[in-house]
Design a protein around this motif. Structure first.
Motif: not given
Lengths: 297, 297
Positions: B67-71, B103-106, B239-241
């Motif tokens: 997926l794109p990112n943590g959220p 987020v991985s740990k959460e 890369h900003i992400k």
């Protein structure tokens, strides 16, 4: 076969082994240094000695200089007892010091007025490659001067590249030193993050070295950092000298270099912290201190 | 041979070819994505479809997320219709997204409460290596979970390295992204200096690439820069992400990252300048603009 006579001025950590390689290759040398011990060592190896840079220039058509920085090159070329005081024309000065390209161009102009050619040919690779004769030499001069001197330079380096006209050798060297400094900072910043996050830096190294993050700096410095080995190699103090020349040059031609200015300050902080004589891999210690990372040493 | 059933959630630029490689390797897939077109394409390639992440979790013991990112990972795991709404235990979620290790740990903790295992396994290499199945995969999990899933991961990557416990995969990925960004900035700063000083950048490249300044970034990006090719590759926006996740993570554990903060601002400036969709090699254009260097484009 006895090849032509070469003057060699500056017999320091780099100059001494470079001069010896020229003797090995069959050149007859006339040497000069302000320190007697280095001169005596070269004398014992078969070199003739001279009493001043002027004296060297009177005895040799080709004069190599290998000096700490721009001010010493200016002194040797234009100072009292310097090369330009010799009543000679048609000489060529090959300056292999790492100095500001601005000074290279000044010296080129001063020499030209007296009928003397000047080229810049700084090296990279450090003492081990100076001894092996495998330096990388970056040469700024016209094509004729390059052709006439490339075989001489190849006695000291395995890579001899003409980078353009006068000053381009030192511009290339500064570009090299900027990249090396920043690549060291990059791995230092990243590995300090990983270490404080509790990830084994050896695992990080193994996982990323083969990808886009891979670099010669990573392969050379991470193993040293993991062993806590900060013996030079290339000293922080010397890298500071090169970065000062890089900042001067960049600003004089209108090139803002924000990251170079930051790594300069990091190295200044390390010098203040008594680490100026450490290898530049010691940059990681700036980060470790900043992040209060405990590392066995 | 029909291998076990794998759930695959997230069929974007990276996920789609990765899922296809699993089908090629003989796995039976159940896929989910919010975009119908990607789902239909995988369906045509033989994958079963699911109506939600929850539905995927009910049908498969092993669930890959890309997926794109943590959220988005949080939404898919803990949101409405998410994996944790499935009345199942003993599942394992392999999150291959590049997200913050926090987020991985959460997600690991949330999953553990429901009897589900969670590992982070971000990748590097981009779309071409996703297609070839030659990604580098950095895996954070316990040793048993690694042993049980390494053969599955090897259908998508040529390098699969366990970097430590949960979150270590993403820490390693962030370290990688910091180094890549800074190595690009290093060559950009140095080559802009050389270019404005009038030295041919190709000569600089030839003179220094074999020495300590050499890097995979230099070899990959300088030829693109010389051709004025800024097609991604890897986009500035992405890369900003990653740098945002790196800064968050670094600050949350107390690691100051001064150079990462500067390259973040440089990439922000490029995004403001309309270059967010360019390859990250476009960092050189920030410097060229700053120094008002004229480059043929």
């Amino acid at each position: 076969m006895m090849l032509k006579k070469i003057g060699f001025i500056g017999l320091g950590i780099m100059g001494k082994p470079m001069a010896k390689n020229l003797i090995k290759a069959g050149y007859s040398l006339v040497v000069y240094d302000i320190f007697d011990a280095a001169v005596e060592e070269l004398n014992a190896a078969g070199a003739e000695t001279a009493s001043s840079p002027k004296d060297v220039a009177e005895k040799c058509e080709t004069i190599i200089t290998m000096l700490p920085n721009g001010p010493q090159v200016k002194e040797v070329v234009t100072g009292a007892g310097g090369i330009l005081e010799a009543s000679v024309i048609g000489r060529i000065v090959i300056d292999m010091s790492s100095i500001s390209p601005i000074v290279s161009k000044e010296m080129y102009d001063e020499c030209k007025k007296k009928g003397i050619r000047f080229m810049d040919a700084p090296v990279s690779g450090g003492e081990p490659k100076a001894k092996d004769g495998t330096l990388a030499i970056m040469v700024g001069c016209d094509e004729d001067d390059f052709e006439q001197n490339v075989s001489l330079l190849k006695c000291m380096g395995s890579s001899v590249v003409r980078t353009g006209e006068i000053g381009s050798g030192n511009v290339t060297k500064l570009a090299n030193q900027i990249i090396v400094a920043l690549n060291i900072a990059a791995v230092s910043e990243a590995f300090t993050l990983a270490t404080k996050a509790g990830v084994d830096p050896q695992c990080v190294f193994d996982a990323i070295k083969g990808g886009l993050a891979g670099s010669t700096v990573m392969n050379a410095k991470i193993p040293m950092i993991l062993e806590r080995n900060f013996n030079p190699g290339f000293k922080i103090d010397l890298h500071i000298k090169d970065l000062a020349n890089a900042l001067d040059t960049a600003h004089s031609i209108g090139v803002p270099v924000p990251l170079t200015s930051v790594i300069m300050e990091i190295m200044q902080a390390l010098r203040v912290d008594g680490k100026g004589q450490n290898d530049h891999g010691s940059v990681v210690q700036f980060y470790e201190k900043l992040a209060q990372v405990e590392v066995k040493s």
